[in-house]
Write a protein that holds these residues in place. Structure first.
Motif, PDB file in Angstrom:
ATOM      1  N   ALA A   1      21.798  17.534  11.013  1.00  0.00           N
ATOM      2  CA  ALA A   1      22.190  16.491  10.061  1.00  0.00           C
ATOM      3  C   ALA A   1      21.696  15.125  10.514  1.00  0.00           C
ATOM      4  O   ALA A   1      21.237  14.307   9.704  1.00  0.00           O
ATOM      5  N   TRP A   2      21.765  14.875  11.806  1.00  0.00           N
ATOM      6  CA  TRP A   2      21.297  13.607  12.360  1.00  0.00           C
ATOM      7  C   TRP A   2      19.791  13.453  12.135  1.00  0.00           C
ATOM      8  O   TRP A   2      19.321  12.414  11.673  1.00  0.00           O
ATOM      9  N   ALA A   3      19.032  14.488  12.451  1.00  0.00           N
ATOM     10  CA  ALA A   3      17.576  14.441  12.283  1.00  0.00           C
ATOM     11  C   ALA A   3      17.196  14.298  10.807  1.00  0.00           C
ATOM     12  O   ALA A   3      16.295  13.528  10.467  1.00  0.00           O
ATOM     13  N   LEU A   4      17.873  15.015   9.936  1.00  0.00           N
ATOM     14  CA  LEU A   4      17.576  14.932   8.507  1.00  0.00           C
ATOM     15  C   LEU A   4      17.907  13.550   7.956  1.00  0.00           C
ATOM     16  O   LEU A   4      17.159  13.003   7.142  1.00  0.00           O
ATOM     17  N   GLY A   5      18.991  12.972   8.422  1.00  0.00           N
ATOM     18  CA  GLY A   5      19.368  11.631   7.971  1.00  0.00           C
ATOM     19  C   GLY A   5      18.353  10.584   8.377  1.00  0.00           C
ATOM     20  O   GLY A   5      17.983   9.711   7.581  1.00  0.00           O
ATOM     21  N   ILE A   6      17.880  10.650   9.612  1.00  0.00           N
ATOM     22  CA  ILE A   6      16.885   9.691  10.075  1.00  0.00           C
ATOM     23  C   ILE A   6      15.573   9.879   9.325  1.00  0.00           C
ATOM     24  O   ILE A   6      14.947   8.914   8.867  1.00  0.00           O
ATOM     25  N   SER A   7      15.128  11.102   9.185  1.00  0.00           N
ATOM     26  CA  SER A   7      13.842  11.373   8.547  1.00  0.00           C
ATOM     27  C   SER A   7      13.864  11.059   7.055  1.00  0.00           C
ATOM     28  O   SER A   7      12.888  10.531   6.518  1.00  0.00           O
ATOM     29  N   THR A   8      14.942  11.377   6.389  1.00  0.00           N
ATOM     30  CA  THR A   8      15.026  11.146   4.950  1.00  0.00           C
ATOM     31  C   THR A   8      15.052   9.663   4.639  1.00  0.00           C
ATOM     32  O   THR A   8      14.371   9.205   3.720  1.00  0.00           O
ATOM     33  N   TYR A   9      15.811   8.889   5.394  1.00  0.00           N
ATOM     34  CA  TYR A   9      15.893   7.454   5.124  1.00  0.00           C
ATOM     35  C   TYR A   9      14.523   6.797   5.269  1.00  0.00           C
ATOM     36  O   TYR A   9      14.173   5.920   4.494  1.00  0.00           O
ATOM     37  N   GLY A  10      13.756   7.230   6.222  1.00  0.00           N
ATOM     38  CA  GLY A  10      12.465   6.614   6.452  1.00  0.00           C
ATOM     39  C   GLY A  10      11.355   7.078   5.530  1.00  0.00           C
ATOM     40  O   GLY A  10      10.330   6.419   5.406  1.00  0.00           O
ATOM     41  N   HIS A  11      11.521   8.221   4.850  1.00  0.00           N
ATOM     42  CA  HIS A  11      10.402   8.785   4.102  1.00  0.00           C
ATOM     43  C   HIS A  11      10.692   9.135   2.647  1.00  0.00           C
ATOM     44  O   HIS A  11       9.766   9.218   1.854  1.00  0.00           O
ATOM     45  N   ALA A  12      11.905   9.358   2.266  1.00  0.00           N
ATOM     46  CA  ALA A  12      12.189   9.829   0.906  1.00  0.00           C
ATOM     47  C   ALA A  12      12.458   8.695  -0.071  1.00  0.00           C
ATOM     48  O   ALA A  12      12.559   8.925  -1.254  1.00  0.00           O
ATOM     49  N   ARG A  13      12.591   7.483   0.404  1.00  0.00           N
ATOM     50  CA  ARG A  13      12.816   6.378  -0.519  1.00  0.00           C
ATOM     51  C   ARG A  13      11.499   5.995  -1.188  1.00  0.00           C
ATOM     52  O   ARG A  13      10.427   6.214  -0.635  1.00  0.00           O
TER      53      ARG A  13
ATOM     54  N   SER B   1       3.952  12.781   7.823  1.00  0.00           N
ATOM     55  CA  SER B   1       4.772  11.834   8.564  1.00  0.00           C
ATOM     56  C   SER B   1       6.230  12.296   8.616  1.00  0.00           C
ATOM     57  O   SER B   1       6.894  12.183   9.645  1.00  0.00           O
ATOM     58  N   PHE B   2       6.730  12.837   7.491  1.00  0.00           N
ATOM     59  CA  PHE B   2       8.104  13.355   7.467  1.00  0.00           C
ATOM     60  C   PHE B   2       8.258  14.522   8.433  1.00  0.00           C
ATOM     61  O   PHE B   2       9.238  14.602   9.174  1.00  0.00           O
ATOM     62  N   ALA B   3       7.278  15.433   8.453  1.00  0.00           N
ATOM     63  CA  ALA B   3       7.359  16.598   9.343  1.00  0.00           C
ATOM     64  C   ALA B   3       7.322  16.173  10.808  1.00  0.00           C
ATOM     65  O   ALA B   3       8.081  16.711  11.633  1.00  0.00           O
ATOM     66  N   VAL B   4       6.488  15.213  11.146  1.00  0.00           N
ATOM     67  CA  VAL B   4       6.415  14.740  12.531  1.00  0.00           C
ATOM     68  C   VAL B   4       7.714  14.055  12.922  1.00  0.00           C
ATOM     69  O   VAL B   4       8.265  14.296  14.010  1.00  0.00           O
TER      70      VAL B   4
ATOM     71  N   MET C   1       0.848  -1.170   0.000  1.00  0.00           N
ATOM     72  CA  MET C   1       0.000   0.000   0.000  1.00  0.00           C
ATOM     73  C   MET C   1       0.898   1.238   0.000  1.00  0.00           C
ATOM     74  O   MET C   1       1.800   1.365   0.820  1.00  0.00           O
ATOM     75  N   ALA C   2       0.661   2.143  -0.897  1.00  0.00           N
ATOM     76  CA  ALA C   2       1.443   3.372  -0.978  1.00  0.00           C
ATOM     77  C   ALA C   2       0.691   4.511  -0.301  1.00  0.00           C
ATOM     78  O   ALA C   2      -0.519   4.629  -0.424  1.00  0.00           O
ATOM     79  N   TRP C   3       1.433   5.311   0.425  1.00  0.00           N
ATOM     80  CA  TRP C   3       0.842   6.471   1.080  1.00  0.00           C
ATOM     81  C   TRP C   3       0.736   7.616   0.079  1.00  0.00           C
ATOM     82  O   TRP C   3       1.568   7.753  -0.803  1.00  0.00           O
ATOM     83  N   GLY C   4      -0.263   8.459   0.270  1.00  0.00           N
ATOM     84  CA  GLY C   4      -0.392   9.653  -0.546  1.00  0.00           C
ATOM     85  C   GLY C   4       0.661  10.685  -0.155  1.00  0.00           C
ATOM     86  O   GLY C   4       1.304  10.591   0.889  1.00  0.00           O
ATOM     87  N   PHE C   5       0.818  11.688  -1.016  1.00  0.00           N
ATOM     88  CA  PHE C   5       1.841  12.697  -0.774  1.00  0.00           C
ATOM     89  C   PHE C   5       1.600  13.450   0.532  1.00  0.00           C
ATOM     90  O   PHE C   5       2.532  13.698   1.296  1.00  0.00           O
ATOM     91  N   ARG C   6       0.358  13.808   0.792  1.00  0.00           N
ATOM     92  CA  ARG C   6       0.060  14.579   2.001  1.00  0.00           C
ATOM     93  C   ARG C   6       0.375  13.784   3.265  1.00  0.00           C
ATOM     94  O   ARG C   6       0.944  14.319   4.222  1.00  0.00           O
TER      95      ARG C   6
END
Length: 84
Positions: free
Chosen positions: A55-67, A11-14, A1-6
């Motif tokens: 950098a730490w926060a961006l790395g964690i958030s990006t790995y979980g949401h930008a792929r 989720s990325f912001a949280v 199941m794919a999540w919508g953009f919103r």
């Protein structure tokens, strides 16, 4: 199941906010100890803590949401089908 953009953006912001909060909770005592030890000026220590925490926060958030979301490959007949 794919999540919508919103939903993905929310989720990325949280996740980003929570990991930044963790960086603040860790960075304040660490910066205080560094300042008391004479490792540098408060401004230099704060800049280092902010850069490292961001950098730490961006790395964690990006790995979980930008792929890209998981999508199974179609069976084109060249691979064996799995049997239960």
């Amino acid at each position: 199941m794919a999540w919508g953009f919103r939903l993905r953006a929310t989720s990325f912001a949280v996740t980003m906010a929570l990991t930044l909060w963790e960086a603040v909770v860790l960075g304040v005592p660490l910066g205080l100890v560094l300042w008391l030890a004479g490792a540098g000026s408060p401004r230099a220590i704060a800049a280092g803590v902010v850069a490292t925490g961001g950098a730490w926060a961006l790395g964690i958030s990006t790995y979980g949401h930008a792929r890209p979301p998981y999508a199974p490959l179609p069976n084109d007949g060249t691979r064996k089908k799995e049997t239960p």
